[in-house]
Design an enzyme around this catalytic site. Structure first.
Site, PDB file in Angstrom:
ATOM      1  N   LEU A 107       3.769  18.637  -1.614  1.00 56.90           N
ATOM      2  CA  LEU A 107       5.262  19.358  -1.867  1.00 56.90           C
ATOM      3  C   LEU A 107       5.834  18.822  -0.682  1.00 56.90           C
ATOM      4  O   LEU A 107       6.165  18.999   0.375  1.00 56.90           O
ATOM      5  CB  LEU A 107       5.042  20.797  -1.744  1.00 56.90           C
ATOM      6  CG  LEU A 107       6.481  21.109  -2.182  1.00 56.90           C
ATOM      7  CD1 LEU A 107       7.198  21.309  -3.735  1.00 56.90           C
ATOM      8  CD2 LEU A 107       6.228  22.966  -1.883  1.00 56.90           C
ATOM      9  N   ILE A 138       2.757  19.404   2.873  1.00 55.31           N
ATOM     10  CA  ILE A 138       4.499  18.749   2.980  1.00 55.31           C
ATOM     11  C   ILE A 138       4.248  17.340   2.943  1.00 55.31           C
ATOM     12  O   ILE A 138       4.352  16.567   4.329  1.00 55.31           O
ATOM     13  CB  ILE A 138       5.232  19.867   3.998  1.00 55.31           C
ATOM     14  CG1 ILE A 138       4.925  21.434   4.030  1.00 55.31           C
ATOM     15  CG2 ILE A 138       6.174  19.458   4.064  1.00 55.31           C
ATOM     16  CD1 ILE A 138       5.212  21.902   2.735  1.00 55.31           C
ATOM     17  N   LYS A 139       5.224  17.140   2.044  1.00 53.36           N
ATOM     18  CA  LYS A 139       5.472  15.340   2.479  1.00 53.36           C
ATOM     19  C   LYS A 139       7.119  15.434   2.899  1.00 53.36           C
ATOM     20  O   LYS A 139       8.694  15.908   2.673  1.00 53.36           O
ATOM     21  CB  LYS A 139       5.793  14.794   0.821  1.00 53.36           C
ATOM     22  CG  LYS A 139       4.512  15.190  -0.009  1.00 53.36           C
ATOM     23  CD  LYS A 139       5.186  14.837  -1.980  1.00 53.36           C
ATOM     24  CE  LYS A 139       4.708  13.825  -1.505  1.00 53.36           C
ATOM     25  NZ  LYS A 139       4.851  13.129  -3.234  1.00 53.36           N
ATOM     26  N   ILE A 140       6.767  14.659   4.114  1.00 56.70           N
ATOM     27  CA  ILE A 140       8.318  14.285   4.944  1.00 56.70           C
ATOM     28  C   ILE A 140       7.877  12.694   4.822  1.00 56.70           C
ATOM     29  O   ILE A 140       7.244  12.154   4.874  1.00 56.70           O
ATOM     30  CB  ILE A 140       7.998  14.344   6.012  1.00 56.70           C
ATOM     31  CG1 ILE A 140       8.342  16.189   6.178  1.00 56.70           C
ATOM     32  CG2 ILE A 140       8.935  14.329   7.467  1.00 56.70           C
ATOM     33  CD1 ILE A 140       7.958  16.789   8.147  1.00 56.70           C
TER      34      ILE A 140
END
Length: 958
Positions: A107, A138-140
């Site tokens: 996400l 978590i996509k960064i």
């Protein structure tokens, strides 16, 4: 052979890049996991947007969220978090079987945060906590700004999918950031066995841009012997990048420093091949799958690539290990062609952020549109027709999104308007109005309790003593809403004409009247004078506790706090300091008077909150406040600066408030939006090309006649904005919409919409005139241009030439003055006397007569009220106005306690001060003294003007 299952035997897993609710609810995702070897899934706004726009899977959930009052951003959060949670549950078996190394669902943080380290960390923490599943990633983005956030999040135990990697160097940086985070945890004795990360290298996009540059090199060298060799370089950069990244992966995660961390339970950060669908039909459709098989890697595939691989794919174990030398040689060859891979990868990173942001904005915009449709009339729908300006408006909206205007606006960022330090500091102190729907909801109980106490004590009337932003919202309240039984009748005093003061005094029972002394600064001359006058009147009747009839609304550091203490006011409402008067309607200045007449202020604030939700973070085209502001700003740039309001009959008084907001906010730096309120709609032939029309209407009013006329001006090419209100409580939303719109219009125009640099000029002139009067006992007034019978006409520097034309009547001179108007000018009628119904009727007829004969816009304002509103526009705005100040001879003086002068003297000084200010600015202005009998003088003058119509075509004053 099931090639998808066989892939797992090569120690490479594949993920699906398409998470949608349909895949979850139909059982498709579970089937892929159970039968086809799927080991993970990612989400992205583009895929999500298609699922929302093209199906109904989310409609029920969205409907429920809208009913809960969620805004578009909250709806997006709720929908995606729900999908990720459900997908995590489906993949939890994989997660458990792999000891927490597979079975992940990604996400992403909003892509506009790609350059914002702190913002990224804040959202990443919130999303990971909200999902509440350990197999969530978590996509960064792996930008320079993203790397510190990535390291810190991993250190905190948040699993991270690092996205938008295009270069070997950047891959190494994120791998090192992962190791540093693990090492920090180990050093502090924290467990590392559940901290997981993947580094996503985007493959096909590298080829797309590199091939474009290679093609530019090939075309002029078609005939050379190197052309065929150059062609062989095409389509290789993406796979070469992945292979070099993989080699660095093996070096980094086989070193001694890593082995020590691995002994503590750390897992390698696997490379992930992203963007692996083939973009060029000339290449093999599975080239980014077959060529990139390697141990401890992940390949994220779209549906069509998975289907193709299952159908005709082949397994080439450790294919990524092949042609390593050729990968290095490729970039050397490209360098010889002046193709800089560093430039390419930086360009791809920038484009990637832009494309992701565009997809995200489109998604939020579509959610906003769905939300508005579900709310229906409750959302006060807005329809914009821009005619020839439509393309320019759309481009401006796109630019607003590019600048992240909606996000920065609600972050209260002053840099949207100006860059100078002093301007930024000033604007920063005027932004709190954006927070009022939330903040004042907490205060309503106290306001309502105060009102109940006032009612219980038998008060029957409430008089607001104020000017401009402190009183105009109450004037709207007074004229719009019916008095609720048992509550107070509202009056507003913002006119220093003795007749206006005595008129209100005759309508109230002094001892049963609550006076609200409303002044942000606490030093407004008119407000202080009103207070002293009525305090003395009460003191004469009840010398024991006259202060019990007074409350103040002011800022915490204003002089009026001490005045209220000295005179023992019943209460002082301290308003938030960081907002200007004209932006204060949803604070104590507007809400306290509303509550006193029985208006449900919670409903007003709820309406405003609804508009806030419709604007906060929403892309410009779907944003009711920002899109309206863009339209106004673009219209001004195209000289359509006459904002003409057509208000349905039960909400006409809203024009008084929005008139000030527009004029005082935008009328500066010789620019401005000129509000035209109270003109009845005419045939399009009477309008120049300087108009934009605003039709604000209540759905239950009879608007048929106005709509027909609006349609006619729209068909004639004029921009038109229609706003439909469900009920009068929806004005709460309109206050908020128009505050945002005017702020954004100021941004488009390049001005600071929160200051009022020219308002003080008339105040200063008034003070100087009063000082002179105190010494001389009179005002030194120059000789009139013309005096006939009881009417005298005075001119400024720009109008003295009228005297050389030897006019025989005031009407002739006045017609000569109005003939000075050029296309796109406007004429302002400025009466400095109490307006009555008969006088208003004459003034309205006069302005419409001028409009129809001169084909220019007109305004009708009340002095001295307008000095605190449109007065800023008159002096600081464009030099397109002709100003007709109308006064009378004051017969009676009304004393102001503690002053040498009375209200009549103050009133006259204000007319002279305003005239001087306009004249000093080189504006075209005349002042007409109608004599002692206002009604007779006004009627005769207008009749004479009409009778002298032939002069308009026979005589032209230049």
């Amino acid at each position: 052979m099931n090639t998808l299952i066989e892939l797992l035997k090569c120690d490479q897993i594949y993920w699906l890049d398409n998470l949608t609710r349909g895949k979850i609810t139909t059982g498709e995702l579970k089937k892929r996991v159970d039968e086809q070897g799927l080991r993970g899934i990612t989400s992205n706004p583009s895929i999500f947007n298609k699922a929302i726009s093209n199906g109904q899977d989310y409609d029920g959930h969205i409907t429920g969220l809208v009913k809960e009052g969620k805004n578009s951003l909250q709806i997006y959060d709720a929908l995606t978090i729900k999908d990720v949670q459900d997908a995590c549950d489906i993949l939890n078996t994989v997660y458990d079987q792999s000891d927490g190394t597979d079975g992940f669902v990604s996400l992403e943080v909003p892509p506009y945060l790609a350059r914002d380290t702190e913002g990224t960390m804040k959202i990443a923490r919130r999303l990971f906590s909200a999902v509440g599943k350990q197999n969530c990633l978590i996509k960064i983005p792996g930008t320079k700004e993203g790397i510190p956030a990535i390291e810190q999040m991993l250190y905190e135990g948040i699993n991270i999918n690092i996205t938008l990697l295009f270069s070997v160097d950047r891959y190494v940086e994120v791998a090192q950031a992962y190791i540093r985070a693990i090492a920090r945890r180990v050093a502090e004795g924290k467990p590392v066995n559940q901290v997981i990360s993947v580094a996503s290298v985007f493959i096909s996009r590298i080829d797309v841009l590199t091939d474009q540059l290679i093609d530019q090199y090939i075309i002029p060298s078609r005939e050379s012997k190197n052309a065929s060799q150059t062609c062989l370089l095409s389509g290789r950069a993406g796979i070469a990048t992945a292979r070099l990244c993989y080699q660095r992966f093996k070096e980094i995660f086989n070193g001694e420093s890593w082995k020590k961390l691995e002994e503590k339970g750390a897992h390698v950060q696997r490379p992930l091949w992203a963007s692996t669908s083939n973009k060029d039909p000339l290449y093999n459709d599975l080239r980014y799958v077959v060529s990139l098989i390697g141990k401890e890697t992940v390949n994220t595939l779209p549906d069509e690539t998975i289907a193709a691989f299952a159908n005709h794919g082949c397994i080439k174990k450790d294919s990524i290990e092949q042609e390593q030398g050729q990968a290095n040689e490729l970039f050397g060859e490209l360098k010889k062609m002046d193709i800089d891979i560093s430039f390419i990868t930086q360009q791809l990173e920038n484009e990637g952020i832009q494309k992701f942001t565009e997809s995200y904005n489109k998604l939020i915009g579509n959610l906003a549109d769905k939300r508005m449709k579900m709310l229906g009339d409750e959302a006060s729908p807005q329809k914009i027709s821009c005619g020839k300006l439509d393309t320019e408006v759309k481009e401006a909206c796109a630019l607003m999104d590019e600048k992240q205007t909606a996000r920065l606006l609600f972050a209260l960022d002053p840099h949207l308007w100006k860059k100078e330090p002093e301007q930024i500091k000033s604007i920063s102190k005027r932004m709190e109005w954006l927070t009022l729907p939330d903040n004042f909801t907490k205060n309503t109980d106290a306001i309502i309790a105060f009102v109940q106490m006032i009612k219980a004590e038998g008060f029957k009337h409430v008089v607001v003593l104020g000017m401009g932003g402190s009183s105009l919202c109450s004037e709207v309240t007074r004229q719009t809403y019916a008095l609720t039984n048992g509550y107070l009748q509202l009056w507003v005093l913002d006119n220093t004409d003795p007749a206006a003061i005595l008129h209100i005094q005759s309508k109230i029972d002094l001892e049963k009247t609550l006076f609200i002394v409303a002044s942000k600064s606490g030093n407004t001359e008119e407000t202080l004078s009103f207070f002293h006058y009525f305090y003395q009147q009460l003191n004469n009747k009840n010398p024991a506790k006259p202060g019990n009839n007074f409350v103040a609304i002011t800022d915490h550091d204003s002089p009026f706090v001490k005045v209220a203490e000295e005179f023992k006011f019943r209460k002082v409402f301290i308003n938030p300091p960081n907002l200007g008067g004209r932006y204060s309607v949803l604070s104590d200045f507007g809400l306290v008077p509303m509550a006193l007449i029985g208006i449900d202020i919670n409903a007003i604030l709820s309406s405003a909150k609804q508009m806030q939700s419709s604007c906060n973070g929403v892309p410009a085209a779907s944003n009711p406040g920002i899109s309206l502001g863009v339209v106004l700003g673009i219209c001004q740039k195209n000289r359509r600066d006459k904002v003409t309001f057509i208000l349905s009959h039960s909400i006409t008084s809203f024009g008084y408030w929005v008139e000030q907001l527009l004029a005082e906010s935008t009328g500066k730096e010789r620019k401005g939006l000129i509000p035209i309120h109270g003109e009845t709609l005419a045939d399009p032939k009477f309008y120049g090309n300087d108009r934009v029309f605003i039709h604000l209407y209540l759905k239950d009013d009879n608007n048929d006649s106005d709509e027909k006329k609006i349609k006619a001006v729209e068909d004639a090419g004029h921009p038109v904005v229609r706003i439909k209100l469900a009920n009068k409580m929806a004005l709460g939303a309109e206050y908020y919409r128009w505050e945002i719109a005017v702020a954004i219009a100021g941004m488009v125009m390049g001005i600071n919409p929160f200051n009022q640099p020219n308002v003080e000029e008339s105040k200063k002139n008034t003070s100087q005139l009063l000082e002179g009067w105190s010494k001389e006992g009179n005002f030194k007034i120059p000789e009139p241009l013309l005096k006939i019978e009881t009417i005298s006409v005075y001119g400024g520097k720009e109008t003295k030439q009228l005297a050389t034309n030897h006019y025989k009547s005031a009407a002739d001179l006045l017609n000569g003055f109005t003939e000075m108007a050029k296309p796109n000018d406007y004429i302002a009628l400025l009466p400095y006397f109490m307006k009555t119904e008969p006088r208003t009727k004459v003034l309205q007829a006069w302005r419409h007569w001028m409009r129809d004969n001169l084909k220019i816009a007109t305004t009708l304002l009340s002095g001295p009220r307008y000095l605190h509103s449109t007065g800023q526009l008159h002096k600081g705005g464009p030099d397109t106005g002709l100003y007709i100040i109308l006064i009378s001879e004051e017969e009676k003086e009304l004393a102001i306690p503690e002053e040498k002068f009375g209200f009549a003297t103050l009133h006259e000084a204000q007319t002279l001060g305003d005239f001087r200010s306009l004249d000093d600015k080189g504006r075209r202005v005349i002042r007409i003294n109608l004599g002692k009998n206002i009604d007779e003088g006004l009627s005769k003058l207008f009749q004479a003007v009409k009778d002298g119509k032939h002069h308009l075509t026979q005589k032209l004053v230049m």
